[in-house]
Scaffold this motif. Structure first.
Motif, mmCIF file in Angstrom:
data_model
loop_
_atom_site.group_PDB
_atom_site.id
_atom_site.type_symbol
_atom_site.label_atom_id
_atom_site.label_comp_id
_atom_site.label_asym_id
_atom_site.label_seq_id
_atom_site.Cartn_x
_atom_site.Cartn_y
_atom_site.Cartn_z
ATOM 1 N N ASP A 148 -14.912 -3.832 2.941
ATOM 2 C CA ASP A 148 -15.832 -3.072 1.620
ATOM 3 C C ASP A 148 -15.384 -2.054 2.049
ATOM 4 O O ASP A 148 -16.425 -1.038 2.800
ATOM 5 C CB ASP A 148 -16.870 -3.661 2.507
ATOM 6 C CG ASP A 148 -17.990 -2.778 1.538
ATOM 7 O OD1 ASP A 148 -18.074 -2.533 0.954
ATOM 8 O OD2 ASP A 148 -19.385 -3.088 2.609
ATOM 9 N N ILE A 149 -14.093 -0.963 1.706
ATOM 10 C CA ILE A 149 -14.110 0.149 1.468
ATOM 11 C C ILE A 149 -13.920 1.128 0.362
ATOM 12 O O ILE A 149 -13.578 0.258 -0.675
ATOM 13 C CB ILE A 149 -12.625 0.409 1.962
ATOM 14 C CG1 ILE A 149 -12.197 -0.701 3.082
ATOM 15 C CG2 ILE A 149 -11.908 1.994 2.203
ATOM 16 C CD1 ILE A 149 -11.303 -0.120 4.513
ATOM 17 N N ALA A 150 -14.490 2.064 0.347
ATOM 18 C CA ALA A 150 -15.291 3.059 -0.797
ATOM 19 C C ALA A 150 -14.069 2.891 -1.998
ATOM 20 O O ALA A 150 -14.000 2.648 -3.219
ATOM 21 C CB ALA A 150 -15.952 3.666 -0.749
ATOM 22 N N ARG A 151 -13.590 3.725 -1.195
ATOM 23 C CA ARG A 151 -11.703 4.087 -2.316
ATOM 24 C C ARG A 151 -10.900 3.388 -1.712
ATOM 25 O O ARG A 151 -10.240 3.653 -0.551
ATOM 26 C CB ARG A 151 -11.937 6.258 -2.332
ATOM 27 C CG ARG A 151 -13.197 6.707 -2.882
ATOM 28 C CD ARG A 151 -12.905 8.391 -3.156
ATOM 29 N NE ARG A 151 -13.017 8.590 -1.401
ATOM 30 C CZ ARG A 151 -14.175 8.212 -1.044
ATOM 31 N NH1 ARG A 151 -14.790 7.655 -1.419
ATOM 32 N NH2 ARG A 151 -14.087 8.603 1.002
ATOM 33 N N ALA A 152 -9.794 2.930 -2.896
ATOM 34 C CA ALA A 152 -8.469 2.313 -3.029
ATOM 35 C C ALA A 152 -7.499 3.299 -2.966
ATOM 36 O O ALA A 152 -8.264 3.536 -4.732
ATOM 37 C CB ALA A 152 -8.732 1.261 -2.707
ATOM 38 N N HIS A 153 -6.599 4.073 -2.788
ATOM 39 C CA HIS A 153 -6.053 5.198 -3.523
ATOM 40 C C HIS A 153 -4.274 4.439 -3.589
ATOM 41 O O HIS A 153 -3.927 3.674 -2.856
ATOM 42 C CB HIS A 153 -5.689 6.231 -2.708
ATOM 43 C CG HIS A 153 -6.661 7.293 -2.199
ATOM 44 N ND1 HIS A 153 -7.391 7.561 -3.569
ATOM 45 C CD2 HIS A 153 -7.610 7.320 -1.335
ATOM 46 C CE1 HIS A 153 -8.470 8.449 -2.631
ATOM 47 N NE2 HIS A 153 -8.956 8.424 -1.827
ATOM 48 N N PRO A 154 -3.336 4.401 -4.329
ATOM 49 C CA PRO A 154 -2.765 3.449 -4.965
ATOM 50 C C PRO A 154 -1.162 4.430 -4.021
ATOM 51 O O PRO A 154 0.066 4.070 -4.794
ATOM 52 C CB PRO A 154 -1.835 3.887 -6.168
ATOM 53 C CG PRO A 154 -2.378 5.103 -7.032
ATOM 54 C CD PRO A 154 -3.967 5.166 -5.982
ATOM 55 N N SER A 155 -1.054 5.556 -3.005
ATOM 56 C CA SER A 155 -0.147 6.503 -3.190
ATOM 57 C C SER A 155 -0.610 6.866 -2.135
ATOM 58 O O SER A 155 -2.241 7.324 -1.241
ATOM 59 C CB SER A 155 0.244 7.195 -3.571
ATOM 60 O OG SER A 155 -0.352 8.073 -3.849
ATOM 61 N N TYR A 156 0.287 7.264 -0.860
ATOM 62 C CA TYR A 156 0.045 8.273 1.074
ATOM 63 C C TYR A 156 -0.550 9.164 0.589
ATOM 64 O O TYR A 156 -1.515 9.823 1.120
ATOM 65 C CB TYR A 156 1.043 8.009 1.619
ATOM 66 C CG TYR A 156 1.252 6.392 2.284
ATOM 67 C CD1 TYR A 156 0.072 5.407 2.067
ATOM 68 C CD2 TYR A 156 2.679 5.868 2.660
ATOM 69 C CE1 TYR A 156 1.072 4.286 2.032
ATOM 70 C CE2 TYR A 156 3.338 5.104 2.822
ATOM 71 C CZ TYR A 156 2.509 3.916 2.957
ATOM 72 O OH TYR A 156 2.985 2.841 3.378
ATOM 73 N N GLU A 157 0.256 9.899 -0.593
ATOM 74 C CA GLU A 157 -0.224 11.312 -1.100
ATOM 75 C C GLU A 157 -1.566 10.800 -1.548
ATOM 76 O O GLU A 157 -2.503 12.453 -1.187
ATOM 77 C CB GLU A 157 0.899 11.265 -1.950
ATOM 78 C CG GLU A 157 1.850 12.462 -1.904
ATOM 79 C CD GLU A 157 3.000 10.815 -1.237
ATOM 80 O OE1 GLU A 157 3.892 10.343 -1.114
ATOM 81 O OE2 GLU A 157 3.048 9.242 -2.180
ATOM 82 N N ALA A 158 -2.188 10.373 -2.253
ATOM 83 C CA ALA A 158 -3.346 10.098 -3.160
ATOM 84 C C ALA A 158 -5.023 10.493 -1.592
ATOM 85 O O ALA A 158 -5.174 11.060 -1.769
ATOM 86 C CB ALA A 158 -3.635 9.131 -3.811
#
Length: 331
Positions: free
Chosen positions: A48-58
């Motif tokens: 239940d995490i609000a934001r999922a990023h496609p890279s470590y940089e993001a």
């Protein structure tokens, strides 16, 4: 608590355990970053995490994140933690902190320059039973400590491609398993004055078993044994002139211990009452340090983490293990 907003970098098994314990403790887990959107989305849905990023940089660029938990394999810790520190984020980095002392020193310098917390995720040190053990030691209950012994022995995998057996992934018992008893010895006795190590290497060049004998101030002796190919007791003892502490399996997780006098009388028995795996205590400690503006905690200062990496370097030099990605690389 400071109300720090946590981001998790990578989505492997240890990341899942940490995320679960953050939720158990009610801490603010707001983002996850992976090398693919699919993996990040799956992890975010699970916890239940609000934001999922496609890279470590993001992930490190996310303005809603204050602190990053780095949970990639050992050889990636330096680059990933550096990425987060350069983005102005505090970091909690899985142990072993890096693959060698040079990389650890680089992160120590960068964190100090940026006024950020860089902390090793040696979660065992923050568990309630270890807090109580340090209180007993400080009270002098054991008298003069003469011997400390601990093992971390597991039967994991003989597959040469498994990360525990692949040198390019920091493979071997030492970094993954041996770091626990060696950090424990440092916690109880401080820096070793002398180190003797031996190991059995496998076909990949990684250490499947490694043993150490170290002497410390006052002549105290420590022994550690680690193995990735055979499961042992996973127990530990601190032996003094007036009493000893026997820590039951699994000594580096929430467990029980006894304070035993030389005649066998048990003067204290401790039973852990911990919800979840117990990884939340290190996160809460990190939050307290940031709240208080302290970059060198007393339980495991970054300077001690760096010095422990130097001990691991010396052990590897003696047993003949070298990783292909050692040294500082800012590339």
């Amino acid at each position: 608590m400071t109300g720090l907003r946590w981001g998790i970098l990578a989505t492997g098994g240890i990341a899942g355990a940490f995320a679960s314990d953050l939720r158990t403790a009610g801490l603010d887990l707001v983002a996850v970053g992976s090398r693919s959107q699919e993996s990040a989305d799956a992890f975010a849905a699970r916890f239940d995490i609000a934001r999922a990023h496609p890279s470590y940089e993001a992930l490190v660029a996310d303005p809603e994140v204050d602190i990053i938990y780095v949970s990639t394999p050992h050889p990636m810790h330096h680059a990933n933690a550096r990425l987060a520190l350069e983005a102005g984020k505090h970091v909690l980095v899985e142990k072993a902190f890096t693959v060698d002392r040079a990389q650890a020193e680089d992160l120590q310098r960068l964190a100090a320059e940026r006024g950020l917390l860089a902390m090793e995720a040696m979660w065992t040190r923050y568990l309630p039973h270890m807090v109580r053990i340090r209180e007993i030691l400080a009270a002098g209950t054991l008298g003069d400590i003469r011997v400390v012994t601990a093992d971390h022995t597991q039967k994991i995998s003989s597959d040469p491609a498994h990360r525990l057996n692949a040198l390019e992934l920091g493979g071997g018992a030492l970094l993954d398993l041996g770091i626990y008893p060696i950090s424990f010895v440092w916690d109880v006795l401080g820096a070793p004055a002398d180190i003797t190590a031996t190991a059995r290497l496998i076909e990949t060049g990684a250490d499947a078993e490694v043993a150490t004998i170290m002497t410390h101030d006052g002549g105290a002796i420590s022994t550690t044994i680690s193995s990735s190919r055979a499961a042992g007791p996973n127990a530990a003892s601190i032996i003094g002139t007036d009493a000893r502490i026997d820590i039951d399996r699994v000594w580096y997780t929430p467990t029980t211990f006894r304070v035993v006098q030389p005649d066998g009388t048990v003067v204290e028995e401790y039973v852990s009452q911990v919800e979840g795996r117990g990884m939340q205590y290190q996160a809460e400690a990190a939050e307290r340090l940031v709240r208080d503006g302290i970059l060198e905690g007393d339980i495991l200062p970054i300077a001690e983490t760096v010095a422990i990496m130097g001990t691991l370097d010396e052990i590897r030099a003696q047993i003949g293990v070298r990783y292909p990605n050692e040294g500082v690389n800012h590339g």
